[in-house]
Write a protein that holds these residues in place. Sequence first.
Motif, PDB file in Angstrom:
ATOM      1  N   UNK A 155       0.809  -1.259  -0.034  1.00 56.08           N
ATOM      2  CA  UNK A 155       0.078   0.129  -0.056  1.00 56.08           C
ATOM      3  C   UNK A 155       0.880   1.273   0.040  1.00 56.08           C
ATOM      4  N   UNK A 156       2.158   1.100  -0.038  1.00 57.54           N
ATOM      5  CA  UNK A 156       3.178   2.231  -0.166  1.00 57.54           C
ATOM      6  C   UNK A 156       4.399   1.949  -0.519  1.00 57.54           C
ATOM      7  N   UNK A 157       5.141   2.709  -0.751  1.00 62.70           N
ATOM      8  CA  UNK A 157       6.617   2.585  -1.356  1.00 62.70           C
ATOM      9  C   UNK A 157       7.411   3.845  -1.074  1.00 62.70           C
ATOM     10  N   UNK A 158       8.859   3.737  -1.232  1.00 58.96           N
ATOM     11  CA  UNK A 158       9.711   4.937  -0.988  1.00 58.96           C
ATOM     12  C   UNK A 158       9.146   6.034  -1.908  1.00 58.96           C
ATOM     13  N   UNK A 159       8.997   7.134  -1.695  1.00 59.62           N
ATOM     14  CA  UNK A 159       8.958   8.080  -2.680  1.00 59.62           C
ATOM     15  C   UNK A 159       7.438   7.995  -3.245  1.00 59.62           C
ATOM     16  N   UNK A 160       6.381   7.542  -2.134  1.00 53.48           N
ATOM     17  CA  UNK A 160       5.128   7.404  -2.647  1.00 53.48           C
ATOM     18  C   UNK A 160       4.326   8.834  -3.076  1.00 53.48           C
ATOM     19  N   UNK A 161       4.951   9.920  -2.342  1.00 50.89           N
ATOM     20  CA  UNK A 161       4.416  11.283  -2.847  1.00 50.89           C
ATOM     21  C   UNK A 161       4.439  11.599  -4.367  1.00 50.89           C
ATOM     22  N   UNK A 162       5.186  10.940  -4.945  1.00 49.66           N
ATOM     23  CA  UNK A 162       5.611  11.358  -6.627  1.00 49.66           C
ATOM     24  C   UNK A 162       4.404  10.627  -7.316  1.00 49.66           C
ATOM     25  N   UNK A 163       3.699   9.956  -6.772  1.00 44.91           N
ATOM     26  CA  UNK A 163       2.493   9.256  -7.328  1.00 44.91           C
ATOM     27  C   UNK A 163       1.055  10.067  -6.483  1.00 44.91           C
ATOM     28  N   UNK A 164       1.348  10.982  -5.946  1.00 47.74           N
ATOM     29  CA  UNK A 164       0.167  11.605  -5.237  1.00 47.74           C
ATOM     30  C   UNK A 164      -1.069  11.968  -6.036  1.00 47.74           C
ATOM     31  N   UNK A 165      -0.675  12.497  -7.427  1.00 46.66           N
ATOM     32  CA  UNK A 165      -1.750  12.818  -8.234  1.00 46.66           C
ATOM     33  C   UNK A 165      -2.584  11.412  -8.458  1.00 46.66           C
ATOM     34  N   UNK A 166      -2.195  10.401  -8.536  1.00 44.44           N
ATOM     35  CA  UNK A 166      -2.974   9.495  -9.063  1.00 44.44           C
ATOM     36  C   UNK A 166      -3.872   8.800  -7.683  1.00 44.44           C
ATOM     37  N   UNK A 167      -3.189   8.931  -6.376  1.00 45.93           N
ATOM     38  CA  UNK A 167      -3.867   8.359  -5.061  1.00 45.93           C
ATOM     39  C   UNK A 167      -4.905   9.558  -4.784  1.00 45.93           C
ATOM     40  N   UNK A 168      -4.926  10.736  -4.932  1.00 46.16           N
ATOM     41  CA  UNK A 168      -5.698  11.667  -4.939  1.00 46.16           C
ATOM     42  C   UNK A 168      -7.028  11.952  -5.811  1.00 46.16           C
TER      43      UNK A 168
END
Length: 692
Positions: free
Chosen positions: A315-328
Amino acid sequence: MAQSLKTKKIQKNDNSGIFKIESSFIPNGDQPNAIKKLVHGINKGEMEQVLLGVTGSGKTFTMAKIIEFVQRPTLIMAPNKTLAAQLYGEMKSLFPSNAIEYFVSYYDYYQPEAYVPRSDTYIEKESSINEQIDRLRHSATRSLVERKDTIIVASVSCIYGIGPVESYSKMSFELKQGQKIDQSEIIKKLVTLMYKRRDIDFRRGSFRVKGDVLEIFPSHYEDKSWRISMFGNEIENISENDPLTGEKNLELNSIKIYSNSHYVTPRPTIQKAVQKIKVDLKNQIDVFEKENKLLEKQRVEERTTFDLEMIETTGSCAGIENYSRYLSGRKPGEYPPTLYEYMPEGSLLFVDESHLTCGQISGMYKGDYSRKSTLANYGFRLPSCIDNRPLKREEWDAMRPQTIFVSATPGEYELQKTGGTFVEQIIRPTGLVDPFCEVKTTENQIDDLIDECKEKIKNGYRILITTLTKKMSEDLTEYMHENSFKVRYLHSDIDTIERIGIIRDLRLGVFDILIGINLLREGLDIPECALVAILDADKEGYLRSKTSLIQTIGRAARNIDSKVIMYADSITKSMKEALSETNRRREKQLNYNKINNITPESIKKKIDQIIESTPEQDHVTVEIKDKKQLVGKKLSDHVKDLEKMMLESAAKLEFEKAARLRDEINRLKAEEIGVKNIFFKNKKRGRFYKNA
């Protein structure tokens, strides 16, 4: 655009009190008129107002009175952590019964991910998260969701993306006494909220299970845990406990549990996001193939595939913030979710030191975009990483609520927003006037400066000296040291925590003279300072602009015996304007003092709190031989000794002693960075805990 941005904001639960100042102070000087005008403007619906408040005029108290009058949740933005911590402490003392929260970047150390094509150097992201600040951030978002009487003191980091408020609110869950629910169901929900099971190493953001008893250490507490006792599938009892000793503090009827991460995402959303990432990955691979960039193609494929496997599994990974557009669920290029979306409708925003803060907001996006676009172009990240960014200033303008810009020297941006109008707060309640300013020739300036320093030090005062270059600061520091002065040099390589320690040591008299370049300006609260020397004042530029000069002069405005010396061979336009404005303010204050028969007094607040505040006097502590000497490096060395003792005690299984040493270390560190006033006393046990 404004409407589309603001529809995302949340509605607040109606379960808290009203804002009420608890202070013996009453508005004085220009404060009553400023409060009246600004409150009138808010009630009229004016979106922007400017408060021109000079140093020492009580701008913080004015802000507090406005909040009390309008009764609205409030966000106060400061340009850096130092000023944010100062405002947080002051607001917490003025509103002890309300939710005063602190929201700044939680990194102690942060090296962003970057790529330098010229030297083919990839710099991996490195960071160190401050657990205390992370807890305070969780406490802030929780208060915004649950309470109406919330004041958030934040740095400009609040315009960076965090998890969407919709996910944060929806994924929380409530447990009530007598509720029918299986223990395994509670555990499943906790894991979904990114809590970890730790049966032995029980810490913040974890839970443990012992038979029918489930203990949860919430993400927003530091010294409180919740114990849930089950009887079959029914919650028999809920209590608040000390996580170290297990001692029960009080019974609870219900608790609400929020995520251990602001980036928590429901499983269905993750699955949808993974599919979108795969599509974008395929498109990017095709782009690199067409451009014959085979290395970039292989790089982006390997890195993104690895991240996808981690996301699907954990459910997560290192640097997941770089995929924040998809998650939000945001569209490409759309603004990211930030703290502003957690603010309810009808909130209020104060921008402190707005001439700095607004400029930072404008510049943050451009720097972030430059770095991340390079990463995307060379295959280290998908192009979607660019959408994990701070707000653009136009997006911030559209999203922010009614705003009051606060500064002694408002910038062009703020004044343009208000058509050049502002509310003035020049009169200081203490009667202190702006310092006398003197212009002296640069001939024999160092000898003259040394004579002035000797005179002030003889009377027990401190001196600030500002130069134009690092080299000059270093040379002057060395020269004055050779002349037997106790002097320190404050430069850009010193981190925030050490900087606060240096300022603290200056106030305590560990040294008498502080030399710097552009670090002796906004927000430095040093009432003991009676001389500010500005070298090369006639060298026109950013460091000697009208704004910079007025701000630097303001550092001497808290002491009745203070003065400012500008060393220059000619008077520039900036000097002339700064001197004219200072004299205007000085004349107005003198007339007010004469009419009201006021005798000016130097500001003395907080100096007694540096070592011996009321809470410090009966805190359970580890004995030290010479407390008053524990400043600067000696304090740092003492903390290292305590840490060594703590680890030795833990190795010997003397956990109670280790815990006491840990508490003492935390207290000293909090004292050093100036946030010790977040301690409150548990009278029953005679210990102190950090306020939640």
